[in-house]
Design a protein around this motif. Structure first.
Motif, PDB file in Angstrom:
ATOM      1  N   ARG A 145       0.830  -1.206   0.000  1.00  0.00           N
ATOM      2  CA  ARG A 145       0.000   0.000   0.000  1.00  0.00           C
ATOM      3  C   ARG A 145       0.864   1.256   0.000  1.00  0.00           C
ATOM      4  NH1 ARG A 145      -5.106   2.216   1.638  1.00  0.00           N
ATOM      5  NH2 ARG A 145      -4.807   4.123   2.833  1.00  0.00           N
ATOM      6  N   SER A 146       1.920   1.263   0.809  1.00  0.00           N
ATOM      7  CA  SER A 146       2.821   2.418   0.853  1.00  0.00           C
ATOM      8  C   SER A 146       3.464   2.670  -0.504  1.00  0.00           C
ATOM      9  CB  SER A 146       3.915   2.211   1.903  1.00  0.00           C
ATOM     10  OG  SER A 146       3.374   2.184   3.192  1.00  0.00           O
ATOM     11  N   ILE A 147       3.851   1.602  -1.184  1.00  0.00           N
ATOM     12  CA  ILE A 147       4.495   1.751  -2.493  1.00  0.00           C
ATOM     13  C   ILE A 147       3.498   2.241  -3.542  1.00  0.00           C
ATOM     14  CG2 ILE A 147       5.593   0.475  -4.377  1.00  0.00           C
ATOM     15  CD1 ILE A 147       7.050  -1.138  -2.167  1.00  0.00           C
ATOM     16  N   VAL A 148       2.279   1.693  -3.543  1.00  0.00           N
ATOM     17  CA  VAL A 148       1.259   2.147  -4.495  1.00  0.00           C
ATOM     18  C   VAL A 148       0.951   3.624  -4.273  1.00  0.00           C
ATOM     19  CG1 VAL A 148      -1.176   1.905  -5.168  1.00  0.00           C
ATOM     20  CG2 VAL A 148       0.258  -0.127  -4.906  1.00  0.00           C
ATOM     21  N   LYS A 149       0.813   4.035  -3.025  1.00  0.00           N
ATOM     22  CA  LYS A 149       0.567   5.451  -2.725  1.00  0.00           C
ATOM     23  C   LYS A 149       1.722   6.310  -3.226  1.00  0.00           C
ATOM     24  CE  LYS A 149      -0.782   6.478   1.448  1.00  0.00           C
ATOM     25  NZ  LYS A 149      -0.853   6.421   2.930  1.00  0.00           N
TER      26      LYS A 149
END
Length: 68
Positions: free
Chosen positions: A6-10
Motif C-alpha cells: 500500500r505504501s508503495i502504491v501510494k
C-alpha cells in the motif's frame, strides 16, 4: 499500519502527479524540455525513495491515532 504494498502504491501515484508538475515547472524555468525532464526524473526518484521511507516511519508512530 499500512502494508508495504500500500505504501508503495501510494508513493507511485503521488510521484506520477509529481513528475507531471515538476516537468512543467522545469520546462518553464529552463526553457528546455530535455533539461526540465531530467530535473523531473531526478526529483521523482529522490522523492519516491524519501516518501516510502517517510510513510514506513509514520506507520509505526502511534501518536495522534484514534482507535475504535
Amino acid at each position: 499500519m499500512d502494508t508495504q504494498k500500500r505504501s508503495i502504491v501510494k508513493a507511485v501515484i503521488w510521484n506520477v502527479i509529481g513528475i507531471i508538475s515538476m516537468s512543467v515547472v522545469g520546462i518553464l524555468a529552463t526553457g528546455s524540455a530535455a533539461l526540465g525532464g531530467k530535473m523531473a526524473l531526478i526529483n521523482t526518484g529522490l522523492g519516491f525513495s524519501l516518501y516510502v521511507i517517510y510513510e514506513r516511519v509514520w506507520s509505526r508512530v502511534r501518536w495522534g491515532r484514534q482507535h475504535g
